[in-house]
Design an enzyme around this catalytic site. Structure first.
Site, mmCIF file in Angstrom:
data_model
loop_
_atom_site.group_PDB
_atom_site.id
_atom_site.type_symbol
_atom_site.label_atom_id
_atom_site.label_comp_id
_atom_site.label_asym_id
_atom_site.label_seq_id
_atom_site.Cartn_x
_atom_site.Cartn_y
_atom_site.Cartn_z
ATOM 1 N N CYS A 100 -2.236 9.134 -7.329
ATOM 2 C CA CYS A 100 -1.274 8.662 -6.327
ATOM 3 C C CYS A 100 0.164 8.653 -6.845
ATOM 4 O O CYS A 100 1.075 9.169 -6.188
ATOM 5 C CB CYS A 100 -1.669 7.278 -5.811
ATOM 6 S SG CYS A 100 -1.595 5.952 -7.047
ATOM 7 N N HIS A 121 -1.641 1.371 -6.220
ATOM 8 C CA HIS A 121 -1.683 2.565 -5.361
ATOM 9 C C HIS A 121 -0.356 2.669 -4.620
ATOM 10 O O HIS A 121 0.235 1.659 -4.232
ATOM 11 C CB HIS A 121 -2.839 2.481 -4.361
ATOM 12 C CG HIS A 121 -3.057 3.750 -3.597
ATOM 13 N ND1 HIS A 121 -3.479 4.912 -4.196
ATOM 14 C CD2 HIS A 121 -2.873 4.042 -2.279
ATOM 15 C CE1 HIS A 121 -3.570 5.874 -3.273
ATOM 16 N NE2 HIS A 121 -3.208 5.366 -2.109
ATOM 17 N N HIS A 147 -0.387 10.067 0.962
ATOM 18 C CA HIS A 147 -0.719 9.602 -0.385
ATOM 19 C C HIS A 147 -1.856 10.441 -0.945
ATOM 20 O O HIS A 147 -2.531 11.184 -0.212
ATOM 21 C CB HIS A 147 -1.127 8.129 -0.352
ATOM 22 C CG HIS A 147 -2.334 7.847 0.487
ATOM 23 N ND1 HIS A 147 -3.424 7.150 0.037
ATOM 24 C CD2 HIS A 147 -2.631 8.181 1.778
ATOM 25 C CE1 HIS A 147 -4.333 7.045 0.995
ATOM 26 N NE2 HIS A 147 -3.869 7.663 2.068
#
Length: 221
Positions: A130, A181, A193
């Site tokens: 990510c 994240h 993402h």
């Protein structure tokens, strides 16, 4: 023969320059403002599933493509002069490319990698995690970011959820405490993402998994 080749090169260059100029005179993914809200409002009136929030996100792009297809136009999702006039019934104004130019570049770059697989520690288009994905996208727009999500969460300025705009970074606490994240906000409640399960993809902040783990956003641009 040499003169002919030179002529062809010049003509080709001019055509490329004109196509770039034409493409720049269009509203597109990542743009924001009152003009976008008006366009979205008209799409809404015509029955398309969009929000008139002034953020040109993926849902607006899909609605524009559907509108273009229904009117026999090239379905590219760009609102150029022909699409603008067909949609709003007037000549398209000149577009000012100012503060949101880099934001638009980030959004355009981010969309190019949809489907790239997730790789833990990945920082290239052969595989991203990510934060590696976010770092890569921003780097190609000329902006240097730290490598990991937790450190990325310390840069820029905090942004309230109600004030999110395209290009902001959105953060979540997933497998560990704190920012673990990160994604790039696209507008209309969506973000892009590198998901550990499906690779680079678009998700919604309102999805239960993400809404329950959302911890905040930062504005870099």
């Amino acid at each position: 023969m040499i003169r002919l080749c030179r002529t062809l090169v010049v003509v080709t260059a001019l055509l490329l320059m004109s196509s770039v100029a034409f493409a720049s005179n269009a509203f597109r993914l990542g743009d924001q403002g009152a003009e976008i809200a008006e366009i979205q409002g008209q799409l809404l009136v015509l029955g398309y599933d969009v929000l008139a929030d002034g953020d040109f996100g993926p849902a607006t792009a899909e609605a524009v493509k559907a509108f273009q297809s229904s009117h026999g136009m090239k379905a590219d999702g760009l609102i150029g002069p022909a699409t603008y006039e067909a949609l709003l019934g007037r000549t398209m104004p000149d577009i000012s490319r100012g503060s949101n130019y880099i934001s638009r570049r980030v959004i355009q770059m981010s969309m190019q990698y949809i489907g790239v697989p997730y790789v833990f520690g990945g920082t290239t288009p052969s595989g991203f995690d990510c934060s590696g994905y976010v770092q890569y996208v921003f780097a190609h727009a000329g902006i240097s970011l730290p490598r990991t999500a937790d450190v990325q969460y310390t840069v820029g300025t905090p942004v309230a959820t109600s004030d999110l705009r395209a290009g902001d970074l959105v953060f979540f606490s997933t497998y560990t405490y704190g920012a673990s994240h990160v994604g790039i906000y696209l507008g209309e409640g969506n973000f892009i993402h590198a998901s550990s399960s499906r690779g680079v993809m678009i998700s919604g902040l309102g999805q239960s998994y993400y809404s329950s783990r959302y911890i905040g956003a930062r504005r870099i641009l």
